[in-house]
Design a protein around this motif. Structure first.
Motif, PDB file in Angstrom:
ATOM      1  N   ASN A 388      -0.086  -2.616   2.725  1.00  0.00           N
ATOM      2  CA  ASN A 388       0.579  -1.379   3.149  1.00  0.00           C
ATOM      3  C   ASN A 388       1.246  -0.666   1.970  1.00  0.00           C
ATOM      4  N   ALA A 389       1.771  -1.450   1.026  1.00  0.00           N
ATOM      5  CA  ALA A 389       2.372  -0.839  -0.163  1.00  0.00           C
ATOM      6  C   ALA A 389       1.327  -0.102  -0.986  1.00  0.00           C
ATOM      7  N   ALA A 390       0.101  -0.610  -1.010  1.00  0.00           N
ATOM      8  CA  ALA A 390      -0.967   0.078  -1.732  1.00  0.00           C
ATOM      9  C   ALA A 390      -1.278   1.434  -1.085  1.00  0.00           C
ATOM     10  N   VAL A 391      -1.249   1.476   0.239  1.00  0.00           N
ATOM     11  CA  VAL A 391      -1.458   2.753   0.928  1.00  0.00           C
ATOM     12  C   VAL A 391      -0.303   3.711   0.637  1.00  0.00           C
ATOM     13  N   ASP A 392       0.929   3.191   0.684  1.00  0.00           N
ATOM     14  CA  ASP A 392       2.094   4.027   0.399  1.00  0.00           C
ATOM     15  C   ASP A 392       2.049   4.574  -1.025  1.00  0.00           C
ATOM     16  N   ALA A 393       1.588   3.759  -1.970  1.00  0.00           N
ATOM     17  CA  ALA A 393       1.511   4.209  -3.365  1.00  0.00           C
ATOM     18  C   ALA A 393       0.517   5.352  -3.507  1.00  0.00           C
ATOM     19  N   ARG A 394      -0.601   5.267  -2.837  1.00  0.00           N
ATOM     20  CA  ARG A 394      -1.589   6.343  -2.921  1.00  0.00           C
ATOM     21  C   ARG A 394      -1.082   7.611  -2.224  1.00  0.00           C
ATOM     22  N   LEU A 395      -0.370   7.428  -1.133  1.00  0.00           N
ATOM     23  CA  LEU A 395       0.201   8.582  -0.455  1.00  0.00           C
ATOM     24  C   LEU A 395       1.264   9.251  -1.328  1.00  0.00           C
ATOM     25  N   ALA A 396       2.052   8.455  -2.033  1.00  0.00           N
ATOM     26  CA  ALA A 396       3.048   9.021  -2.948  1.00  0.00           C
ATOM     27  C   ALA A 396       2.372   9.780  -4.088  1.00  0.00           C
ATOM     28  N   ARG A 397       1.227   9.296  -4.543  1.00  0.00           N
ATOM     29  CA  ARG A 397       0.496  10.005  -5.603  1.00  0.00           C
ATOM     30  C   ARG A 397      -0.006  11.350  -5.104  1.00  0.00           C
ATOM     31  N   VAL A 398      -0.473  11.386  -3.870  1.00  0.00           N
ATOM     32  CA  VAL A 398      -0.917  12.660  -3.302  1.00  0.00           C
ATOM     33  C   VAL A 398       0.253  13.637  -3.205  1.00  0.00           C
ATOM     34  N   ARG A 399       1.411  13.161  -2.763  1.00  0.00           N
ATOM     35  CA  ARG A 399       2.579  14.044  -2.649  1.00  0.00           C
ATOM     36  C   ARG A 399       3.012  14.560  -4.014  1.00  0.00           C
ATOM     37  N   ALA A 400       2.957  13.713  -5.033  1.00  0.00           N
ATOM     38  CA  ALA A 400       3.302  14.166  -6.380  1.00  0.00           C
ATOM     39  C   ALA A 400       2.317  15.210  -6.875  1.00  0.00           C
ATOM     40  N   GLU A 401       1.047  15.030  -6.576  1.00  0.00           N
ATOM     41  CA  GLU A 401       0.042  16.026  -6.960  1.00  0.00           C
ATOM     42  C   GLU A 401       0.253  17.343  -6.222  1.00  0.00           C
ATOM     43  N   ILE A 402       0.646  17.270  -4.950  1.00  0.00           N
ATOM     44  CA  ILE A 402       0.912  18.489  -4.176  1.00  0.00           C
ATOM     45  C   ILE A 402       2.081  19.255  -4.787  1.00  0.00           C
TER      46      ILE A 402
END
Length: 417
Positions: A388-402
């Protein structure tokens, strides 16, 4: 061991197996969502984009209207008619037909056009900003749906692991190597895993419903075919002048400055010229009339509106200064978050690999009777948390890119395949 004390573990595993069967019995069909790049091509059809386009068109229409000169005024006036004595009837009347026109002196028309043009430029930039923000919302919704789908899959895998561990615990209980309490604990863990799966599936369905609505898709989507969470960030734009918020603030300051000119010119007299033709009935003659009229600025010199326009300009200038400061700070923060999120993704992937190996070794040790069930449960929880932390990390990367894309005036992941 008495048989009565063996039934709870049997029932626990049976319930867990039934729950797993229900969980795995998902529909065989899936309606994948179009890729984010495909949805991005349709962004001009969203309500936010249509509203921004309409507001920009309205501002352009006001520019066209500002270029239009005021209409002339035609007047008809009759004097010395329908009176008494020598003015009885219409024989002594004087009839005048005149045409008057506002001359728009002192640059009044030019100032009006300049103010309207500045407002239209602001509206165009706000439209671009709205498109960028709409693209960011779409990317966030798409990523949230994909993340929710992955979490549902992970919850399903967690339930499978809980059932498998419960089955192993039951085997040890049957052999008398573990107390009955371990079977009861396995039932509790399986029930908790099932509840987690139900919650994850509900979140997944809600996220896909939001994506269907935001992307204005005709059919509900139930899967993500092209991943956004695994995409690399878009290209970095180095120039600060591309920040949409700064450009909008600059345009608003320009528009405020133009309004000062409009109010200054409005304080000057509005000159109107007229020319006409007068008919003298008694003499059977005609003559031209002409004149100029203007108000006397004795009471109203438009001082209040001029002061208000100047205050608006100072406020717009302050907002521009704040926007520039915010852009520098936000851009640095977004760049740092994007870099940190990339490191976090790599670290979380390594954590998943380590947790998978730790769980595998724990399961071997538990089956061999070398480690306790508590250690197996701990390693399983660590594996689930790592995934789940791996999913959260990728979601955080998307938010940073946005966030970074919004500051750079582009769509997230623009230019990526």
């Amino acid at each position: 061991m008495h048989p009565l004390y063996r039934r709870p573990p049997h029932r626990a595993v049976g319930c867990a197996l039934a729950a797993l069967a229900v969980a795995l019995a998902s529909p065989s069909w899936a309606e994948p969502a179009p890729s984010f790049a495909t949805l991005l091509e349709r962004i001009g059809q969203t309500p936010s984009a249509l509203e921004a386009d309409a507001l920009s068109d309205a501002a352009e229409a006001r520019v066209r209207q500002a270029r239009t000169r005021p209409n002339p005024t035609v007047s008809l006036e009759a004097e010395n008619a329908l009176g008494s004595g020598p003015f009885d009837g219409y024989a002594s009347a004087e009839t005048t037909v005149s045409l008057s026109q506002d001359l728009e002196l002192w640059g009044r028309r030019r100032a009006r056009i300049g103010a309207a043009t500045a407002e239209a430029g602001t509206a165009a930039l706000q439209r671009d900003l709205a498109m960028v923000e709409t693209a960011g919302r779409l990317a966030q919704t798409y990523a949230d749906a994909e993340a929710a789908g992955r979490r549902a899959v992970l919850a399903q895998e967690g339930l499978a692991l809980a059932v498998a561990d419960a089955r192993a615990a039951l085997a040890l209980v049957e052999k008398g190597r573990e107390p009955v309490l371990r079977g009861i604990q396995a039932e509790s863990e399986a029930a908790a895993a099932r509840a987690t799966l139900d919650e994850a599936q509900a979140e997944r369905d809600a996220a896909f419903a939001r994506l269907t609505a935001v992307a204005m898709l005709s059919r509900p989507v139930t899967a993500i075919a092209v991943s956004l969470l695994d995409q690399a960030a878009g290209p970095v734009v180095p120039s600060l002048t591309t920040v949409p918020a700064v450009r909008v603030a600059e345009a608003r300051r320009t528009a405020a400055e133009r309004r000062i000119d409009v109010e200054r010119i409005a304080a000057r007299p509005d000159v109107t010229a007229s020319v006409g033709l007068r008919r003298f009935e008694a003499e059977d003659a005609t003559a031209l009339t002409f004149g100029v009229s203007l108000p006397l600025p004795l009471f109203d010199r438009n001082r209040g509106n001029i002061d208000a326009a100047r205050a608006d300009y100072r406020a717009a200038d302050a907002r521009l200064a704040q926007a520039r400061l915010d852009a520098v700070a936000d851009r640095a923060a977004a760049s740092a978050r994007l870099g940190a999120s990339a490191s976090r993704v790599a670290a979380s992937d390594a954590g998943v690999s380590a947790a998978e190996e730790a769980y595998r070794l724990s399961r071997i040790g538990f089956d061999a009777g070398r480690i306790a069930q508590l250690e197996l449960r701990t390693s399983r929880a660590a594996l689930i948390n790592a995934r789940n932390a791996a999913v959260d990390a990728r979601l955080a990367r998307v938010r940073a890119e946005i966030d970074l894309a919004r500051l750079e005036g582009r769509a997230p992941f623009e230019g990526n395949p």
